[in-house]
Design a protein around this motif. Structure first.
Motif, PDB file in Angstrom:
ATOM      1  N   GLU A 241       0.828  -1.208   0.000  1.00 17.92           N
ATOM      2  CA  GLU A 241       0.000   0.000   0.000  1.00 17.92           C
ATOM      3  C   GLU A 241       0.860   1.254   0.000  1.00 17.92           C
ATOM      4  O   GLU A 241       0.589   2.221  -0.729  1.00 17.92           O
ATOM      5  CB  GLU A 241      -0.919  -0.008   1.224  1.00 17.92           C
ATOM      6  CG  GLU A 241      -2.034  -1.026   1.167  1.00 17.92           C
ATOM      7  CD  GLU A 241      -2.997  -0.780   0.022  1.00 17.92           C
ATOM      8  OE1 GLU A 241      -3.330   0.385  -0.247  1.00 17.92           O
ATOM      9  OE2 GLU A 241      -3.415  -1.762  -0.617  1.00 17.92           O
TER      10      GLU A 241
ATOM     11  N   SER B  75       0.829   3.979  -3.098  1.00 16.02           N
ATOM     12  CA  SER B  75       0.190   5.263  -2.796  1.00 16.02           C
ATOM     13  C   SER B  75       1.193   6.397  -2.676  1.00 16.02           C
ATOM     14  O   SER B  75       0.815   7.562  -2.686  1.00 16.02           O
ATOM     15  CB  SER B  75      -0.642   5.168  -1.510  1.00 16.02           C
ATOM     16  OG  SER B  75       0.188   4.973  -0.398  1.00 16.02           O
ATOM     17  N   CYS B  76       2.469   6.062  -2.567  1.00 21.60           N
ATOM     18  CA  CYS B  76       3.485   7.116  -2.383  1.00 21.60           C
ATOM     19  C   CYS B  76       4.412   7.273  -3.576  1.00 21.60           C
ATOM     20  O   CYS B  76       5.500   7.831  -3.433  1.00 21.60           O
ATOM     21  CB  CYS B  76       4.300   6.842  -1.129  1.00 21.60           C
ATOM     22  SG  CYS B  76       3.335   6.946   0.365  1.00 21.60           S
TER      23      CYS B  76
ATOM     24  N   CYS C 119       5.267   8.574   4.439  1.00 21.75           N
ATOM     25  CA  CYS C 119       4.662   8.728   3.106  1.00 21.75           C
ATOM     26  C   CYS C 119       4.108  10.133   2.938  1.00 21.75           C
ATOM     27  O   CYS C 119       4.389  10.815   1.943  1.00 21.75           O
ATOM     28  CB  CYS C 119       3.567   7.685   2.924  1.00 21.75           C
ATOM     29  SG  CYS C 119       2.602   7.852   1.407  1.00 21.75           S
ATOM     30  N   ARG C 120       3.325  10.572   3.910  1.00 21.51           N
ATOM     31  CA  ARG C 120       2.684  11.887   3.825  1.00 21.51           C
ATOM     32  C   ARG C 120       3.690  13.028   3.938  1.00 21.51           C
ATOM     33  O   ARG C 120       3.558  14.048   3.270  1.00 21.51           O
ATOM     34  CB  ARG C 120       1.643  12.031   4.940  1.00 21.51           C
ATOM     35  CG  ARG C 120       0.419  11.145   4.810  1.00 21.51           C
ATOM     36  CD  ARG C 120      -0.503  11.563   3.682  1.00 21.51           C
ATOM     37  NE  ARG C 120      -1.005  12.899   3.812  1.00 21.51           N
ATOM     38  CZ  ARG C 120      -2.287  13.244   3.768  1.00 21.51           C
ATOM     39  NH1 ARG C 120      -3.207  12.308   3.624  1.00 21.51           N
ATOM     40  NH2 ARG C 120      -2.664  14.492   3.844  1.00 21.51           N
TER      41      ARG C 120
ATOM     42  N   SER D 128       2.964   5.445   7.171  1.00 17.45           N
ATOM     43  CA  SER D 128       1.999   6.432   6.684  1.00 17.45           C
ATOM     44  C   SER D 128       2.484   7.849   6.958  1.00 17.45           C
ATOM     45  O   SER D 128       2.277   8.758   6.148  1.00 17.45           O
ATOM     46  CB  SER D 128       0.623   6.200   7.313  1.00 17.45           C
ATOM     47  OG  SER D 128       0.662   6.344   8.713  1.00 17.45           O
TER      48      SER D 128
ATOM     49  N   ARG E   9       7.491  11.321   1.374  1.00 18.63           N
ATOM     50  CA  ARG E   9       7.585  10.251   0.374  1.00 18.63           C
ATOM     51  C   ARG E   9       8.885   9.468   0.554  1.00 18.63           C
ATOM     52  O   ARG E   9       9.584   9.136  -0.394  1.00 18.63           O
ATOM     53  CB  ARG E   9       7.476  10.796  -1.050  1.00 18.63           C
ATOM     54  CG  ARG E   9       6.088  11.285  -1.424  1.00 18.63           C
ATOM     55  CD  ARG E   9       6.008  11.741  -2.864  1.00 18.63           C
ATOM     56  NE  ARG E   9       6.306  10.669  -3.794  1.00 18.63           N
ATOM     57  CZ  ARG E   9       6.554  10.839  -5.097  1.00 18.63           C
ATOM     58  NH1 ARG E   9       6.551  12.065  -5.608  1.00 18.63           N
ATOM     59  NH2 ARG E   9       6.801   9.819  -5.872  1.00 18.63           N
TER      60      ARG E   9
ATOM     61  N   ASN F 128      -8.229  -0.806   1.922  1.00 19.58           N
ATOM     62  CA  ASN F 128      -7.789  -1.456   0.687  1.00 19.58           C
ATOM     63  C   ASN F 128      -7.379  -2.906   0.935  1.00 19.58           C
ATOM     64  O   ASN F 128      -7.710  -3.808   0.153  1.00 19.58           O
ATOM     65  CB  ASN F 128      -6.617  -0.688   0.070  1.00 19.58           C
ATOM     66  CG  ASN F 128      -7.019   0.646  -0.509  1.00 19.58           C
ATOM     67  OD1 ASN F 128      -8.202   0.902  -0.745  1.00 19.58           O
ATOM     68  ND2 ASN F 128      -6.042   1.503  -0.740  1.00 19.58           N
TER      69      ASN F 128
ATOM     70  N   LYS G 200      -7.077   4.293   5.123  1.00 18.20           N
ATOM     71  CA  LYS G 200      -7.343   4.008   3.700  1.00 18.20           C
ATOM     72  C   LYS G 200      -6.620   2.737   3.287  1.00 18.20           C
ATOM     73  O   LYS G 200      -7.180   1.883   2.591  1.00 18.20           O
ATOM     74  CB  LYS G 200      -6.883   5.197   2.845  1.00 18.20           C
ATOM     75  CG  LYS G 200      -7.095   4.981   1.355  1.00 18.20           C
ATOM     76  CD  LYS G 200      -6.597   6.177   0.565  1.00 18.20           C
ATOM     77  CE  LYS G 200      -6.752   5.933  -0.936  1.00 18.20           C
ATOM     78  NZ  LYS G 200      -6.241   7.091  -1.731  1.00 18.20           N
ATOM     79  N   TRP G 201      -5.353   2.609   3.711  1.00 16.32           N
ATOM     80  CA  TRP G 201      -4.596   1.388   3.402  1.00 16.32           C
ATOM     81  C   TRP G 201      -5.282   0.165   3.987  1.00 16.32           C
ATOM     82  O   TRP G 201      -5.391  -0.863   3.329  1.00 16.32           O
ATOM     83  CB  TRP G 201      -3.172   1.497   3.951  1.00 16.32           C
ATOM     84  CG  TRP G 201      -2.326   2.529   3.306  1.00 16.32           C
ATOM     85  CD1 TRP G 201      -2.620   3.298   2.202  1.00 16.32           C
ATOM     86  CD2 TRP G 201      -1.029   2.939   3.726  1.00 16.32           C
ATOM     87  NE1 TRP G 201      -1.590   4.143   1.923  1.00 16.32           N
ATOM     88  CE2 TRP G 201      -0.600   3.956   2.831  1.00 16.32           C
ATOM     89  CE3 TRP G 201      -0.170   2.562   4.765  1.00 16.32           C
ATOM     90  CZ2 TRP G 201       0.650   4.570   2.952  1.00 16.32           C
ATOM     91  CZ3 TRP G 201       1.076   3.175   4.895  1.00 16.32           C
ATOM     92  CH2 TRP G 201       1.479   4.165   3.998  1.00 16.32           C
TER      93      TRP G 201
ATOM     94  N   THR H 193      -4.530   8.247   6.139  1.00  9.69           N
ATOM     95  CA  THR H 193      -3.859   7.459   5.110  1.00  9.69           C
ATOM     96  C   THR H 193      -3.788   5.995   5.519  1.00  9.69           C
ATOM     97  O   THR H 193      -4.072   5.099   4.716  1.00  9.69           O
ATOM     98  CB  THR H 193      -2.437   8.005   4.864  1.00  9.69           C
ATOM     99  OG1 THR H 193      -2.529   9.323   4.324  1.00  9.69           O
ATOM    100  CG2 THR H 193      -1.659   7.121   3.905  1.00  9.69           C
TER     101      THR H 193
END
Length: 203
Positions: A26, A30-31, A74-75, A71, A78, A190, A186-187, A183
């Motif tokens: 994920e 997403s990143c 990532c936010r 997460s 990255r 998914n 959301k992962w 985030t």
């Protein structure tokens, strides 16, 4: 109490927390996916190792929060250890106040002795501060007693992510949610859908 523990264990058995392999997938897609370089992928892998070790040492952290440092990184950057942000004007020059994979400000150096551009050090300091805030919240009963355990940890998480003052005027940020957590949720959604599809296909 024993009944509640049994229910928790049963729920975990039926719907186990996301694995780090699932979370890695994920985070990767997403990143940036194929746009991520080898260095960023290495950072992702290192952060997983750090968090695994940290969660083992701190079993009080809910397993549902696996991937919190992924997460966040990532936010915030990255997965770029040399990222710069939160620019300010100092003596006529633009200066980046936030450094590193989770965008730490200078006070982290004073309090934790961390090299902000070292993603492993930064991750350890960041996770340690979440635990520190959680313990402080519990000690002083800052957040409502009817909050779930995960919600109590999210309050500590947002205190670390948002920074600034934490006091009665902002309700100790107990009712706020960090974008990192959104985030991660959301992962998790998914991953749940992917598992359901796999079950439906008989895999």
């Amino acid at each position: 109490m024993q009944f509640l523990v049994s229910l928790t264990l049963l729920a975990a058995a039926i719907n186990p927390p996301a694995s780090y392999a699932e979370l890695y997938g994920e985070a990767y897609f997403s990143c940036g996916g194929d746009q991520l370089g080898e260095t960023q992928i290495k950072v992702m892998q290192d952060l997983i190792k750090v968090e695994k070790e940290f969660f083992n040492q701190n079993p009080q952290i809910p397993q549902s929060l696996r991937g919190m440092i992924l997460s966040a990184a990532c936010r915030e950057s990255r997965f770029t250890s040399t990222a710069r942000g939160d620019w300010r004007l100092r003596r006529g020059k633009r200066v980046a106040m936030a450094h590193g994979v989770v965008q730490l400000w200078p006070w982290w150096v004073r309090h934790y002795g961390v090299d902000r551009d070292d993603h492993i050090q930064a991750a350890h300091a960041w996770l340690s501060h979440v635990v520190r805030q959680y313990n402080k919240n519990k000690r002083y009963r800052r957040c409502p007693a009817n909050f779930s355990e995960e919600r109590q940890w999210v309050a500590a998480w947002v205190q670390v992510a948002r920074g600034g003052r934490v006091n009665r005027s902002n309700s100790y940020r107990c009712y706020e949610v960090p974008s990192h957590y959104k985030t991660l949720k959301k992962w998790r959604r998914n991953i749940k859908r992917q598992r359901q599809r796999a079950d439906a296909d008989g895999c």
